[in-house]
Design an enzyme around this catalytic site. Structure first.
Site, PDB file in Angstrom:
ATOM      1  N   GLU A  17      59.025  68.470  83.476  1.00  0.00           N
ATOM      2  CA  GLU A  17      59.182  67.964  85.182  1.00  0.00           C
ATOM      3  C   GLU A  17      58.424  68.779  85.919  1.00  0.00           C
ATOM      4  OE1 GLU A  17      63.130  68.483  87.246  1.00  0.00           O
ATOM      5  OE2 GLU A  17      62.655  69.767  88.318  1.00  0.00           O
ATOM      6  N   HIS A  77      63.598  61.254  90.705  1.00  0.00           N
ATOM      7  CA  HIS A  77      64.317  62.635  92.082  1.00  0.00           C
ATOM      8  C   HIS A  77      64.723  61.915  92.936  1.00  0.00           C
ATOM      9  CE1 HIS A  77      64.424  67.009  89.793  1.00  0.00           C
ATOM     10  NE2 HIS A  77      64.000  65.448  89.000  1.00  0.00           N
ATOM     11  N   ARG A 107      71.772  66.188  96.773  1.00  0.00           N
ATOM     12  CA  ARG A 107      71.302  66.759  97.675  1.00  0.00           C
ATOM     13  C   ARG A 107      70.242  67.070  98.533  1.00  0.00           C
ATOM     14  NH1 ARG A 107      74.154  71.847 100.878  1.00  0.00           N
ATOM     15  NH2 ARG A 107      71.839  72.570 100.263  1.00  0.00           N
ATOM     16  N   GLY A 108      69.840  68.103  97.828  1.00  0.00           N
ATOM     17  CA  GLY A 108      68.953  68.317  98.176  1.00  0.00           C
ATOM     18  C   GLY A 108      68.349  69.397  99.312  1.00  0.00           C
ATOM     19  N   ALA A 127      75.714  65.134  97.265  1.00  0.00           N
ATOM     20  CA  ALA A 127      74.993  63.979  95.999  1.00  0.00           C
ATOM     21  C   ALA A 127      75.967  63.638  95.612  1.00  0.00           C
ATOM     22  CB  ALA A 127      74.267  65.517  94.736  1.00  0.00           C
ATOM     23  N   HIS A 152      75.877  77.794  91.845  1.00  0.00           N
ATOM     24  CA  HIS A 152      75.576  77.124  93.772  1.00  0.00           C
ATOM     25  C   HIS A 152      75.348  77.850  93.961  1.00  0.00           C
ATOM     26  CE1 HIS A 152      74.689  74.015  96.318  1.00  0.00           C
ATOM     27  NE2 HIS A 152      74.830  73.361  95.893  1.00  0.00           N
ATOM     28  N   GLU A 161      83.124  75.700  92.697  1.00  0.00           N
ATOM     29  CA  GLU A 161      81.533  74.857  92.249  1.00  0.00           C
ATOM     30  C   GLU A 161      81.812  73.895  91.063  1.00  0.00           C
ATOM     31  OE1 GLU A 161      78.426  76.423  89.579  1.00  0.00           O
ATOM     32  OE2 GLU A 161      79.764  78.339  90.354  1.00  0.00           O
ATOM     33  N   LYS A 168      80.483  64.878  91.045  1.00  0.00           N
ATOM     34  CA  LYS A 168      79.566  64.054  90.575  1.00  0.00           C
ATOM     35  C   LYS A 168      79.524  63.544  89.328  1.00  0.00           C
ATOM     36  CE  LYS A 168      76.450  67.761  91.284  1.00  0.00           C
ATOM     37  NZ  LYS A 168      75.792  68.206  91.444  1.00  0.00           N
ATOM     38  N   GLN A 179      69.792  73.974  86.790  1.00  0.00           N
ATOM     39  CA  GLN A 179      68.475  74.922  87.199  1.00  0.00           C
ATOM     40  C   GLN A 179      68.113  75.556  86.119  1.00  0.00           C
ATOM     41  OE1 GLN A 179      67.250  74.498  90.944  1.00  0.00           O
ATOM     42  NE2 GLN A 179      68.353  72.594  90.717  1.00  0.00           N
TER      43      GLN A 179
END
Length: 297
Positions: A17, A77, A107-108, A127, A152, A161, A168, A179
């Site tokens: 990434e 992304h 979502r960001g 998201a 999260h 969570e 999603k 992450q």
């Protein structure tokens, strides 16, 4: 090729990434870094999303350039930050027409200077809504979503969570990429909780090597809740300078990757910090010539 197909054909997969370039020179430097890592035959590479202005345009241009000028499988992304549904539709249409087949739907994070995410008028709040929109309007695109082994930051309730993550997936996401985390036990616990919730898609582990003593502080600020094991902090405290600290960080990440490979993880996603050095050292330490050496068949 959709990432879900990659993950089903080649296990474990290893991917890289990169974050958005800030200007045209940085964009060119990043393009060269990606080319340096290309011989390692990553399963795919992803580029994170600049939330606005020229950064967003540079991200889009880099993704299109990578698609046209390399043989790499590209994941772009896309976030809900600062964009209306119409703007997001335009981005997706451009990517689809350019041959991009995979989107990481997020979502960001809030823009710089803001503590809380605020929905853009005419945009999306979650998201899952973005996933549903992509699935409905661009059904040929593959979709990934984020997972949080350490929790999260916006959802203290760990049961809720996982419910949100399941939602999603139910909207049409094909896989989860986590992450960064620094203790593999957190990842394995996350896998068990996903299993209990009925989440059956592949789950890719996100690994970021520490490259300096200052970087661990930046990671703590960016991730809003990363847990740094005491043994890692002790090892870093013994480091005489940043060169030694970098070696400590690379060694720690290498051991994480080794353990994940031994436990047959679906995939490993390397957060490269836009540099090739740490990733190359991890590959060398593990005796990996390239991705295909993990999958000789």
């Amino acid at each position: 090729m959709h990432i879900s197909e990659v993950l089903s054909q080649k296990k474990p997969s290893i991917s890289f990434e990169f974050f958005p370039p800030k200007n045209h020179q940085a964009s060119e430097e990043l393009f060269q870094t990606i080319r340096e890592l290309s011989p390692m035959s990553p399963a795919y590479v992803s580029v994170t999303y600049g939330a606005g202005g020229s950064t967003r345009d540079l991200t889009h241009n880099l993704i299109i350039k990578l698609q046209k000028e390399t043989d790499l499988t590209i994941v772009s992304h896309l976030t809900c930050v600062g964009a209306t549904q119409s703007e997001i539709h335009s981005v997706l249409k451009n990517y689809s027409e350019s041959g991009i087949e995979n989107i990481m739907a997020l979502r960001g994070d809030p823009p710089k200077g803001q503590n809380l995410f605020s929905k853009t008028e005419g945009g999306f709040e979650f998201a899952g809504e973005l996933v549903q929109y992509i699935k409905t309007n661009f059904p040929k695109l593959g979709i990934g979503v984020a997972g949080f082994p350490e929790g999260h930051p916006g959802t203290p309730n760990r049961l809720s969570e996982i419910d949100h993550l399941k939602w999603k997936i139910d909207q049409g996401a094909d896989y989860i990429c986590t992450q960064m985390f620094f203790d593999n036990r957190d990842f394995y616990d996350f896998l068990e909780r996903c299993e209990i919730a009925g989440i059956k898609v592949p789950i890719v582990a996100g690994i970021m090597p520490i490259t300096s003593r200052k970087s661990i502080q930046r990671m703590a600020e960016l991730s809003l809740g990363s847990r740094f094991p005491g043994k890692l902090l002790k090892a870093l405290s013994r480091a005489e300078d940043d060169q030694v600290a970098e070696n400590v960080g690379i060694h720690w990440a290498t051991e994480q990757v080794r353990d994940l490979l031994d436990n047959k993880v679906d995939g490993i996603h390397m957060y490269t910090l836009n540099k090739s050095k740490a990733t190359l050292k991890i590959y060398d330490s593990l005796g990996i010539r390239n991705f295909n050496s993990l999958n000789p068949g």
